[in-house]
Design a protein around this motif. Structure first.
Motif, PDB file in Angstrom:
ATOM      1  N   LEU A 190       0.807  -1.220   0.000  1.00 33.28           N
ATOM      2  CA  LEU A 190       0.000   0.000   0.000  1.00 33.28           C
ATOM      3  C   LEU A 190       0.837   1.265   0.000  1.00 33.28           C
ATOM      4  CD1 LEU A 190      -2.796  -1.019   2.526  1.00 33.28           C
ATOM      5  CD2 LEU A 190      -2.860  -1.101   0.030  1.00 33.28           C
ATOM      6  N   ASP A 216       3.107   4.542   1.661  1.00 32.07           N
ATOM      7  CA  ASP A 216       2.873   5.590   2.660  1.00 32.07           C
ATOM      8  C   ASP A 216       2.205   6.833   2.092  1.00 32.07           C
ATOM      9  OD1 ASP A 216       4.063   4.210   4.804  1.00 32.07           O
ATOM     10  OD2 ASP A 216       6.052   4.793   4.111  1.00 32.07           O
ATOM     11  N   LYS A 217       2.043   6.920   0.802  1.00 30.56           N
ATOM     12  CA  LYS A 217       1.585   8.155   0.165  1.00 30.56           C
ATOM     13  C   LYS A 217       0.058   8.306   0.162  1.00 30.56           C
ATOM     14  CE  LYS A 217       5.732   9.148  -1.845  1.00 30.56           C
ATOM     15  NZ  LYS A 217       6.573   9.517  -0.760  1.00 30.56           N
ATOM     16  N   ARG A 218      -0.649   7.249  -0.143  1.00 31.35           N
ATOM     17  CA  ARG A 218      -2.103   7.309  -0.317  1.00 31.35           C
ATOM     18  C   ARG A 218      -2.807   6.898   0.973  1.00 31.35           C
ATOM     19  NH1 ARG A 218      -5.427   3.443  -4.264  1.00 31.35           N
ATOM     20  NH2 ARG A 218      -7.471   4.225  -3.759  1.00 31.35           N
ATOM     21  N   LEU A 219      -3.925   7.575   1.282  1.00 30.34           N
ATOM     22  CA  LEU A 219      -4.735   7.214   2.438  1.00 30.34           C
ATOM     23  C   LEU A 219      -5.829   6.241   2.004  1.00 30.34           C
ATOM     24  CD1 LEU A 219      -5.171  10.691   4.180  1.00 30.34           C
ATOM     25  CD2 LEU A 219      -3.570   8.862   4.746  1.00 30.34           C
ATOM     26  N   PHE A 220      -6.156   5.309   2.879  1.00 33.27           N
ATOM     27  CA  PHE A 220      -7.197   4.334   2.604  1.00 33.27           C
ATOM     28  C   PHE A 220      -8.262   4.435   3.682  1.00 33.27           C
ATOM     29  CE2 PHE A 220      -3.431   2.827   0.529  1.00 33.27           C
ATOM     30  CZ  PHE A 220      -3.902   2.367  -0.689  1.00 33.27           C
ATOM     31  N   ARG A 221      -9.508   4.313   3.274  1.00 36.37           N
ATOM     32  CA  ARG A 221     -10.629   4.442   4.198  1.00 36.37           C
ATOM     33  C   ARG A 221     -10.805   3.161   5.008  1.00 36.37           C
ATOM     34  NH1 ARG A 221     -16.936   4.547   3.101  1.00 36.37           N
ATOM     35  NH2 ARG A 221     -17.509   5.125   5.195  1.00 36.37           N
TER      36      ARG A 221
END
Length: 139
Positions: free
Chosen positions: A123, A125-130
């Motif tokens: 995944l 570290d850059k993108r946020l996941f809900r």
């Protein structure tokens, strides 16, 4: 290798200690762990949603031995390594079943279990996941 196999056995033992089928061969007409090669006429046993939900207690999660959950389980459980041909018969008949010990799935499980950073690396570290969280055990 051997370490993974030991962990897999621990998971299976833990599952068996926590969950047990509510109905046996006498009630179902077949043994879910030793299903016949020709699917029974009444397969799979099914229950109404109300029956299943009345048995499901989402606020009572006690599974500390000797406590366990009786689950509504009517699907045949096939071992990929020894019952693959029987599973194919059920698949051809378009009937549901559970398969375990599939080497493809086991290799994925092994990868996730052996590399504790696997998900993080996938995944990044850059993108946020809900995700969802509930303080009352309901969503």
């Amino acid at each position: 290798g051997l370490r993974f196999e030991a962990r897999a056995k621990q998971r299976e033992t833990r599952y068996q200690s926590l969950y047990r089928p509510k109905f046996d061969r006498n009630q179902l007409g077949y043994d879910i762990y030793n299903c016949p090669s020709t699917p029974p006429d009444n397969y799979p046993m099914a229950w109404t949603t109300v029956e299943v939900l009345n048995n499901w207690m989402p606020h009572d999660v006690t599974t500390i031995p000797p406590a366990y959950r009786e689950i509504y389980q009517g699907l045949c459980v096939f071992d990929y390594t020894t019952q693959y041909d029987t599973a194919l018969i059920y698949r051809k008949a378009e009937l549901p079943f559970i398969i375990h010990n599939d080497p493809n799935v086991m290799s994925v499980a092994r990868r996730w279990e052996d590399d504790t950073e696997y998900l993080h690396n996938a995944l990044g570290d850059k993108r946020l996941f809900r995700t969802e969280r509930s303080t009352i055990n309901e969503f």
